[in-house]
Design an enzyme around this catalytic site. Sequence first.
Site, PDB file in Angstrom:
ATOM      1  N   SER A 173      55.913 -66.308  54.123  1.00  0.00           N
ATOM      2  CA  SER A 173      54.551 -66.667  53.724  1.00  0.00           C
ATOM      3  C   SER A 173      54.037 -67.914  54.414  1.00  0.00           C
ATOM      4  O   SER A 173      52.820 -68.118  54.513  1.00  0.00           O
ATOM      5  CB  SER A 173      54.481 -66.860  52.208  1.00  0.00           C
ATOM      6  OG  SER A 173      55.402 -67.855  51.777  1.00  0.00           O
ATOM      7  N   ASP A 181      50.675 -74.620  44.206  1.00  0.00           N
ATOM      8  CA  ASP A 181      52.049 -74.191  43.927  1.00  0.00           C
ATOM      9  C   ASP A 181      53.081 -75.165  44.481  1.00  0.00           C
ATOM     10  O   ASP A 181      54.274 -75.015  44.249  1.00  0.00           O
ATOM     11  CB  ASP A 181      52.301 -72.792  44.484  1.00  0.00           C
ATOM     12  CG  ASP A 181      52.104 -72.696  46.002  1.00  0.00           C
ATOM     13  OD1 ASP A 181      52.003 -73.741  46.680  1.00  0.00           O
ATOM     14  OD2 ASP A 181      52.065 -71.562  46.512  1.00  0.00           O
ATOM     15  N   HIS A 209      53.086 -74.060  49.502  1.00  0.00           N
ATOM     16  CA  HIS A 209      52.334 -73.639  50.679  1.00  0.00           C
ATOM     17  C   HIS A 209      51.286 -74.682  51.064  1.00  0.00           C
ATOM     18  O   HIS A 209      50.564 -75.173  50.203  1.00  0.00           O
ATOM     19  CB  HIS A 209      51.653 -72.303  50.419  1.00  0.00           C
ATOM     20  CG  HIS A 209      52.609 -71.198  50.116  1.00  0.00           C
ATOM     21  ND1 HIS A 209      52.978 -70.862  48.830  1.00  0.00           N
ATOM     22  CD2 HIS A 209      53.295 -70.369  50.932  1.00  0.00           C
ATOM     23  CE1 HIS A 209      53.838 -69.864  48.866  1.00  0.00           C
ATOM     24  NE2 HIS A 209      54.044 -69.540  50.127  1.00  0.00           N
TER      25      HIS A 209
END
Length: 231
Positions: A55, A204, A207
Site C-alpha cells: 500500500s 492511521d 500511510h
Amino acid sequence: MRLVSLALLAASTLALSACDKAPAPPVQESRSAVDAPPQIPVMGPERRILAFGDSLLAGYGLEDGESYPDRLEQALRARGVNARIANAGVSGDTTAAGLQRLDFTLKSQPAKPELVIISLGGNDMLRSLPPAETRANLEKILQRLRQEKIGVVLLGMLAAPNLGRDYASGFNPIYPQLAEKYGAVLVPFFLQPVIDKPDLMQGDHVHPTAIGIDAIVAATVDDVADALPRR
C-alpha cells in the site's frame, strides 16, 4: 532516527488490514507527469521502471496522481529523465504475496523494465511473521530479478519497537544484507522522512499524506536516478 515513533506503526495493524486484500488491480502506468511541464527538457528513450510492493506504493488513502510512483515519475521527468513508472503496488501484500505475483507482473509489462523498486515487508512485520520467512521471500524476488538482469532499488523497513529486540534483530538486518548480496540500491528506511511528523501522516499513522509522499520522493529520487542503468 527515533525508533520509538515506530510504535505508531504497530498500533495501526488494523488500518492496514482494512485495505487487505482487495483484488489486485490491473497494473496502471503513471501518467500524471505529462500534465505538468518539466523543469528540464525530457530527453532520450523512455526509461521503464516498475514499482512493486504494497500500500505504500499503491497510494492508499491518496487521490489519483498522488502515489509515490506518480510523484517519483514527475520528479524524474523534472530532471530530464524520460521515466515511465508502472505502479504494481497492492494494498495488504506481504512478501509471500509479492513473490507469488512477481512473474505475472513482469510478463504483463508492455516492455521489460530497466529497474524495479521494491517495497515489501511492512505487512510481514505488522503481522509479526517470522523474519526468516520475510528474508526468504525477498531473496527469491531478488534472485528472480537478477536472472532477468533487472536493477533493483530496495526500500527498507524497520520493526516496530513493541515487537521486541529479538524480533528487531532478525528483521532489521534483512534489507541491508540482501541489498549488499544482490547489488541492489538500498533506501535504509523508506518512511524516515515522515516519522515524527504527524502532519505528514494519515490518520492511521501508517500511510503518508500527499505532502508526506513528496517528502519521501525528495529524499529518494537521487537513489532511483542513480540506479538506472547507464546508457
